[in-house]
Motif scaffolding. Structure first.
Motif, mmCIF file in Angstrom:
data_model
loop_
_atom_site.group_PDB
_atom_site.id
_atom_site.type_symbol
_atom_site.label_atom_id
_atom_site.label_comp_id
_atom_site.label_asym_id
_atom_site.label_seq_id
_atom_site.Cartn_x
_atom_site.Cartn_y
_atom_site.Cartn_z
ATOM 1 N N THR A 199 0.815 -1.230 0.000
ATOM 2 C CA THR A 199 0.000 0.000 0.000
ATOM 3 C C THR A 199 0.839 1.266 0.000
ATOM 4 O OG1 THR A 199 -0.084 0.153 2.412
ATOM 5 C CG2 THR A 199 -1.793 -1.169 1.348
ATOM 6 N N MET A 200 2.160 1.128 0.076
ATOM 7 C CA MET A 200 3.008 2.295 0.324
ATOM 8 C C MET A 200 2.967 3.359 -0.782
ATOM 9 S SD MET A 200 4.638 2.466 3.300
ATOM 10 C CE MET A 200 3.030 2.219 4.000
ATOM 11 N N LEU A 201 3.056 2.930 -2.060
ATOM 12 C CA LEU A 201 3.041 3.934 -3.132
ATOM 13 C C LEU A 201 1.699 4.656 -3.202
ATOM 14 C CD1 LEU A 201 4.947 2.770 -6.357
ATOM 15 C CD2 LEU A 201 5.538 4.576 -4.755
ATOM 16 N N VAL A 202 0.639 3.951 -2.822
ATOM 17 C CA VAL A 202 -0.688 4.581 -2.820
ATOM 18 C C VAL A 202 -0.724 5.715 -1.802
ATOM 19 C CG1 VAL A 202 -3.160 4.222 -2.487
ATOM 20 C CG2 VAL A 202 -1.759 2.399 -3.438
ATOM 21 N N THR A 203 -0.142 5.464 -0.621
ATOM 22 C CA THR A 203 -0.151 6.521 0.405
ATOM 23 C C THR A 203 0.674 7.717 -0.048
ATOM 24 O OG1 THR A 203 1.712 5.530 1.625
ATOM 25 C CG2 THR A 203 -0.498 4.894 2.317
ATOM 26 N N VAL A 204 1.746 7.467 -0.796
ATOM 27 C CA VAL A 204 2.530 8.600 -1.329
ATOM 28 C C VAL A 204 1.661 9.400 -2.292
ATOM 29 C CG1 VAL A 204 4.511 9.277 -2.753
ATOM 30 C CG2 VAL A 204 4.755 7.449 -1.075
ATOM 31 N N PHE A 205 0.955 8.693 -3.180
ATOM 32 C CA PHE A 205 0.125 9.364 -4.184
ATOM 33 C C PHE A 205 -0.915 10.279 -3.535
ATOM 34 C CE2 PHE A 205 -3.573 9.539 -7.069
ATOM 35 C CZ PHE A 205 -2.960 10.059 -8.196
ATOM 36 N N VAL A 206 -1.592 9.768 -2.491
ATOM 37 C CA VAL A 206 -2.655 10.584 -1.888
ATOM 38 C C VAL A 206 -2.107 11.720 -1.042
ATOM 39 C CG1 VAL A 206 -4.490 8.856 -1.979
ATOM 40 C CG2 VAL A 206 -2.986 8.918 0.009
ATOM 41 N N PHE A 207 -0.831 11.628 -0.634
ATOM 42 C CA PHE A 207 -0.236 12.728 0.135
ATOM 43 C C PHE A 207 0.426 13.773 -0.764
ATOM 44 C CE2 PHE A 207 -0.137 10.076 4.138
ATOM 45 C CZ PHE A 207 -0.860 10.981 4.908
ATOM 46 N N ILE A 208 0.626 13.448 -2.044
ATOM 47 C CA ILE A 208 1.228 14.440 -2.939
ATOM 48 C C ILE A 208 0.308 15.670 -2.972
ATOM 49 C CG2 ILE A 208 1.815 14.970 -5.345
ATOM 50 C CD1 ILE A 208 2.640 12.020 -5.645
ATOM 51 N N GLY A 209 0.892 16.831 -2.827
ATOM 52 C CA GLY A 209 0.113 18.062 -2.715
ATOM 53 C C GLY A 209 0.368 18.744 -1.392
ATOM 54 N N ILE A 210 1.050 18.018 -0.505
ATOM 55 C CA ILE A 210 1.362 18.559 0.818
ATOM 56 C C ILE A 210 2.199 19.841 0.697
ATOM 57 C CG2 ILE A 210 3.513 17.256 1.139
ATOM 58 C CD1 ILE A 210 2.616 16.712 4.000
ATOM 59 N N GLU A 211 2.911 19.966 -0.427
ATOM 60 C CA GLU A 211 3.800 21.107 -0.629
ATOM 61 C C GLU A 211 3.125 22.236 -1.403
ATOM 62 O OE1 GLU A 211 3.210 18.835 -3.777
ATOM 63 O OE2 GLU A 211 4.247 17.990 -2.062
ATOM 64 N N GLY A 212 1.783 22.148 -1.580
ATOM 65 C CA GLY A 212 1.059 23.142 -2.376
ATOM 66 C C GLY A 212 1.318 24.572 -1.945
ATOM 67 N N ALA A 213 1.308 24.805 -0.617
ATOM 68 C CA ALA A 213 1.540 26.162 -0.106
ATOM 69 C C ALA A 213 2.992 26.581 -0.341
ATOM 70 C CB ALA A 213 1.199 26.217 1.383
ATOM 71 N N SER A 214 3.911 25.627 -0.213
ATOM 72 C CA SER A 214 5.339 25.923 -0.387
ATOM 73 C C SER A 214 5.638 26.368 -1.827
ATOM 74 C CB SER A 214 6.159 24.668 -0.037
ATOM 75 O OG SER A 214 7.524 24.917 -0.172
ATOM 76 N N VAL A 215 5.005 25.686 -2.787
ATOM 77 C CA VAL A 215 5.208 26.030 -4.198
ATOM 78 C C VAL A 215 4.726 27.455 -4.476
ATOM 79 C CG1 VAL A 215 4.484 25.473 -6.559
ATOM 80 C CG2 VAL A 215 5.109 23.647 -4.996
ATOM 81 N N TYR A 216 3.660 27.859 -3.776
ATOM 82 C CA TYR A 216 3.078 29.182 -4.019
ATOM 83 C C TYR A 216 3.553 30.237 -3.027
ATOM 84 C CZ TYR A 216 0.505 28.515 -8.105
ATOM 85 O OH TYR A 216 0.233 28.346 -9.421
ATOM 86 N N SER A 217 4.726 29.975 -2.380
ATOM 87 C CA SER A 217 5.207 30.856 -1.316
ATOM 88 C C SER A 217 5.385 32.306 -1.779
ATOM 89 C CB SER A 217 6.497 30.311 -0.729
ATOM 90 O OG SER A 217 7.435 30.048 -1.746
ATOM 91 N N ARG A 218 5.691 32.519 -3.072
ATOM 92 C CA ARG A 218 5.920 33.902 -3.525
ATOM 93 C C ARG A 218 4.618 34.717 -3.526
ATOM 94 N NH1 ARG A 218 5.486 35.145 -9.361
ATOM 95 N NH2 ARG A 218 4.539 33.377 -10.432
ATOM 96 N N PHE A 219 3.473 34.036 -3.450
ATOM 97 C CA PHE A 219 2.186 34.745 -3.435
ATOM 98 C C PHE A 219 1.634 34.966 -2.027
ATOM 99 C CE2 PHE A 219 2.174 33.026 -7.785
ATOM 100 C CZ PHE A 219 1.860 34.180 -8.491
ATOM 101 N N ALA A 220 2.335 34.448 -0.994
ATOM 102 C CA ALA A 220 1.805 34.524 0.375
ATOM 103 C C ALA A 220 1.833 35.954 0.897
ATOM 104 C CB ALA A 220 2.610 33.619 1.293
ATOM 105 N N LYS A 221 0.731 36.363 1.573
ATOM 106 C CA LYS A 221 0.708 37.684 2.219
ATOM 107 C C LYS A 221 1.750 37.727 3.334
ATOM 108 C CE LYS A 221 -4.094 38.937 1.299
ATOM 109 N NZ LYS A 221 -5.471 38.894 1.791
ATOM 110 N N ASP A 222 1.854 36.615 4.071
ATOM 111 C CA ASP A 222 2.806 36.506 5.171
ATOM 112 C C ASP A 222 3.543 35.169 5.028
ATOM 113 O OD1 ASP A 222 4.169 36.217 7.533
ATOM 114 O OD2 ASP A 222 2.457 36.628 8.845
#
Length: 472
Positions: A199-222
Motif C-alpha cells: 500500500t506504500m506507493l498509494v499513500t505517497v500518491f494521496v499525500f502528494i500536494g502537501i507542498e502546495g503552499a510551499s510552491v506558491y510561497s511567492r504569493f503569500a501575504k505573510d
C-alpha cells in the motif's frame, strides 16, 4: 502590475485542493486489494508519520529560508547544485503532469459507469472529451493565478462535503462483526509486512500536494502562513483519508470491496444506501478531481516558471503574460498532459500505472527537500535565530530522509527505472539552459556520474519495455 497575494486560508485550500483529488475516492478498493483494517492502519501510521516529518521540514524551510521561492525544486538546487536542482524540478513537474493524466482517466472511468461510450476511460470519445477539458482549464488559468486560486477555494469546500457525508453514513452503518472478520485481511494469504508494503506507493500518491503552499510561497501575504497552511492542510486531509479507507471494512467483506470498479467509494456507498449513493459520490468525485486538476495545473506551471527564472530551465519558461501567469510553462504543461492522455488509448490499466509513476517521480524531489533540511540543521545554518529548534529539526529531517528512502524501496525499482526513461531525454532542457548562459553543461564529477546512472537506467528501461521484462 501589483503582485497578487494569497491569505493563509487560500494557501491551505491549495494544500487541501492538491491532496484531495482522485486518490481518496479510490482508497477503499486500493487498500482492500492489499490488506485488511490492521494493515491499513499500520500503513497510515507509517505514511502519516513520515509525511508529517516531511511537512515539518517544509514548514521549517519556509520559515528559515524565506528567500527561496517555489520551494520543492529550489531547495534541491540550493543544497546540491544545479543539475540535482534541475532533476528535482523536472521530476516534480513530469510527476505532476502524469498525476494530472490520472485525474482525466478517473473522470472518464466514472462517466463510463453511466455512459458506456466512455468505457473504462480509454475510448476515443473519452480521450476527445478529456482533451476539451485540458484546454478549457488551460485558458481559464491564462486569465490569472488569483482567479484560478479563488475558484480552487470554492471547489475545495464543494468536494469535502460528499466525503464528509460518506464518512457519517459509514459510521451509522458500522458492523463490528464484519470489521473483526476483515481485521487481518480476511482470506488474504500474504503476511502483514507484505500487505503494508503493497500500500506504500498509494499513500505517497494521496499525500502528494502537501507542498502546495510551499510552491506558491511567492504569493503569500505573510511567509509564516506557508508553514501553517502546510500543517493545517496535512492534518485535515489525513483524518479524511484514514476514515475513508478503514470504515468500508465495517460494511462489506474485504474481497467484495477489492472487486469493485473505481471509484470504489461510490460502490461502497451504493451497497449501503442504494443507487443514489453511487451517483452522489460520482458527482462529488467529478467536482473534486476537476478542482484538483486546477490546483495541479497551476503548480506544474509555477514550478517550470521558477526554474526558468533561476535559469535552470530554458529562459522561455520564465515568460509571463499580462495576468502574471507563466504562459510558456503552461502551454508546455498542457501539451505534455495532452500527449500522455492520448497514450492511455493503448493502456490496459492506465490509472494504476499513472498513480505509481507519479509517486516514484515525486519521491526524488521529496528526498532532496528532506536532505536539504538535514543539511542546514547539521551545519547550524540560520540557527543563530531560535537555536533551541536545531536538535528538533535534526531529528525531523533525519526521519523524513529515512521515510522517503523507505518509500522508494517499497515502491519497487521498476518505477524508478521507468522514471529514468523520462529523466534522460528531459536533460535536453538542462543542456539548452546551460548553453543559453554560456556555461559548461556539467561542472562537477558527481553530475556526470548522476547523468551516467540515469542514462544506463533509461536504456535498461527501454530494453525492458521492448522485451516485456519491465511490465506496465
Amino acid at each position: 502590475m501589483a503582485e497578487q497575494k494569497m491569505s493563509r486560508m487560500g494557501l491551505t485550500a491549495m494544500v487541501v485542493g492538491g491532496m484531495v483529488g482522485a486518490g481518496i475516492f479510490s482508497l477503499p478498493r486500493t487498500f482492500a486489494n492489499a490488506t485488511g483494517p490492521l494493515g491499513a492502519l499500520i500503513a497510515w501510521v507509517i505514511a502519516g508519520t513520515g509525511m508529517y516529518m516531511l511537512a515539518r521540514v517544509f514548514q521549517a524551510l519556509a520559515e528559515r529560508k524565506p528567500e527561496i521561492d517555489a520551494g520543492v525544486y529550489a531547495y534541491a538546487r540550493e543544497g546540491f547544485g544545479d543539475y540535482p536542482g534541475f532533476l528535482s524540478a523536472f521530476g516534480y513537474w513530469i510527476g505532476s503532469c502524469i498525476g494530472n493524466v490520472s485525474y482525466w482517466v478517473l473522470i472518464k472511468s466514472t462517466l463510463g459507469a453511466f455512459f458506456p461510450i466512455f468505457g473504462d476511460g480509454n475510448t476515443a470519445v473519452a480521450i476527445a472529451v478529456a482533451s476539451m477539458g485540458i484546454w478549457a482549464f488551460h485558458f481559464l488559468i491564462l486569465r490569472g493565478v488569483q482567479q484560478a486560486a479563488f475558484i480552487n477555494s470554492i471547489v475545495t469546500v464543494a468536494k469535502v462535503i460528499p466525503i464528509g457525508i460518506f464518512i457519517v453514513i459509514m459510521f451509522f452503518s458500522f458492523k463490528m462483526d464484519l470489521f473483526s472478520f476483515n481485521l487481518y485481511g480476511g482470506d488474504l494469504t500474504t503476511g502483514l509486512f507484505d500487505q503494508v508494503k503493497a500500500t506504500m506507493l498509494v499513500t505517497v500518491f494521496v499525500f502528494i500536494g502537501i507542498e502546495g503552499a510551499s510552491v506558491y510561497s511567492r504569493f503569500a501575504k505573510d511567509r509564516a502562513d506557508v508553514g501553517k497552511a502546510t500543517i493545517l492542510g496535512f492534518i485535515s486531509v489525513t483524518c479524511l483519508m484514514v476514515l475513508v479507507s478503514l470504515l468500508p471494512y465495517a460494511v462489506m467483506q474485504r474481497a467484495e470491496i477489492a472487486g469493485m470498479r473505481q471509484p470504489s467509494m461510490a460502490g461502497v456507498l451504493e451497497s449501503v444506501v442504494g443507487p443514489w449513493g453511487a451517483i452522489f459520490v460520482s458527482v462529488g468525485l467529478l467536482v473534486s478531481v476537476l478542482g484538483a486538476y486546477l490546483a495541479w495545473a497551476l503548480i506544474c506551471a509555477e514550478v517550470m516558471f521558477a526554474a526558468g527564472k533561476s535559469k535552470d530551465m530554458p529562459k522561455a519558461f520564465a515568460k509571463v503574460n499580462a495576468n502574471n501567469v507563466p504562459v510558456t510553462a503552461l502551454w508546455v504543461t498542457s501539451g505534455v498532459i495532452q500527449l500522455i492522455v492520448i497514450t492511455t488509448y493503448w493502456s490496459r490499466d492506465a490509472f494504476s500505472l499513472m498513480l505509481n509513476l507519479t509517486s516514484a517521480t515525486t519521491l526524488i524531489p521529496y528526498l532532496f527537500v528532506a536532505a536539504y533540511g538535514l543539511m542546514i540543521a547539521k551545519r547550524g545554518e540560520t540557527y543563530q535565530v531560535r537555536p533551541e529548534e536545531r536538535q528538533r529539526d535534526l531529528i525531523l529531517s533525519t526521519l523524513a530522509v529515512l521515510y522517503t528512502l523507505f518509500m522508494i524501496y517499497a515502491g519497487g525499482l521498476k518505477f524508478i527505472v521507468l522514471s529514468a526513461v523520462l529523466f534522460a531525454p528531459g536533460t535536453v532542457l538542462y543542456f539548452i539552459a546551460r548553453r543559453e548562459q554560456g556555461k559548461p553543461v556539467f561542472v562537477k564529477t558527481s553530475d556526470w556520474v548522476t547523468f551516467g546512472v540515469i542514462v544506463a537506467a533509461a536504456i535498461y528501461g527501454v530494453y525492458g519495455l521492448a522485451t516485456g521484462a519491465v511490465a506496465i
